[in-house]
Write a protein that holds these residues in place. Structure first.
Motif, PDB file in Angstrom:
ATOM      1  N   ALA A 152      29.976  13.241  65.537  1.00 27.33           N
ATOM      2  CA  ALA A 152      31.242  13.374  66.258  1.00 27.33           C
ATOM      3  C   ALA A 152      32.000  14.610  65.781  1.00 27.33           C
ATOM      4  CB  ALA A 152      32.088  12.121  66.080  1.00 27.33           C
ATOM      5  N   ASN A 153      31.985  14.859  64.473  1.00 26.22           N
ATOM      6  CA  ASN A 153      32.658  16.041  63.938  1.00 26.22           C
ATOM      7  C   ASN A 153      32.001  17.325  64.429  1.00 26.22           C
ATOM      8  OD1 ASN A 153      34.637  14.664  62.530  1.00 26.22           O
ATOM      9  ND2 ASN A 153      33.433  14.553  60.657  1.00 26.22           N
ATOM     10  N   LEU A 154      30.676  17.339  64.507  1.00 27.34           N
ATOM     11  CA  LEU A 154      29.975  18.511  65.026  1.00 27.34           C
ATOM     12  C   LEU A 154      30.387  18.803  66.468  1.00 27.34           C
ATOM     13  CD1 LEU A 154      26.263  18.240  63.806  1.00 27.34           C
ATOM     14  CD2 LEU A 154      27.973  19.907  63.118  1.00 27.34           C
ATOM     15  N   GLU A 155      30.455  17.755  67.278  1.00 25.33           N
ATOM     16  CA  GLU A 155      30.846  17.924  68.681  1.00 25.33           C
ATOM     17  C   GLU A 155      32.268  18.468  68.779  1.00 25.33           C
ATOM     18  OE1 GLU A 155      30.518  17.991  72.769  1.00 25.33           O
ATOM     19  OE2 GLU A 155      28.949  17.649  71.287  1.00 25.33           O
ATOM     20  N   CYS A 156      33.155  17.933  67.961  1.00 25.67           N
ATOM     21  CA  CYS A 156      34.548  18.389  67.972  1.00 25.67           C
ATOM     22  C   CYS A 156      34.638  19.862  67.563  1.00 25.67           C
ATOM     23  CB  CYS A 156      35.374  17.525  67.032  1.00 25.67           C
ATOM     24  SG  CYS A 156      37.122  17.938  66.995  1.00 25.67           S
TER      25      CYS A 156
END
Length: 78
Positions: A28-32
């Motif tokens: 999720a952090n990578l996508e953000c």
């Protein structure tokens, strides 16, 4: 993994669940971060276009805003 193993080892189940959560949080952090990077790139490109048009002296900020379909304050701060 087999559920019988987890029934006999609750600590292992907890560690598995925590590792899985950490992995999903990482994704999720990578996508953000990817989305933030795209937005930064778009903003930099838009600012470069505005500065280039302004440097040529052919258009006012209002005309540039109208051409690029942007609010005037975005053009003024570029």
């Amino acid at each position: 993994m087999r559920t019988e193993f987890f029934n006999n080892a609750p600590l292992m189940m907890r560690q598995y669940v925590m590792a899985e959560r950490a992995h999903f949080d990482y994704l999720a952090n990578l996508e953000c971060e990817r989305n933030e990077g795209r937005e930064e790139g778009r903003e930099e490109g838009r600012n470069e276009i505005i500065r280039t048009i302004r440097a040529k002296g052919a258009m006012t900020d209002e005309q540039i805003a109208s051409l690029l379909n942007l609010p005037i304050y975005v053009v003024e701060r570029a």
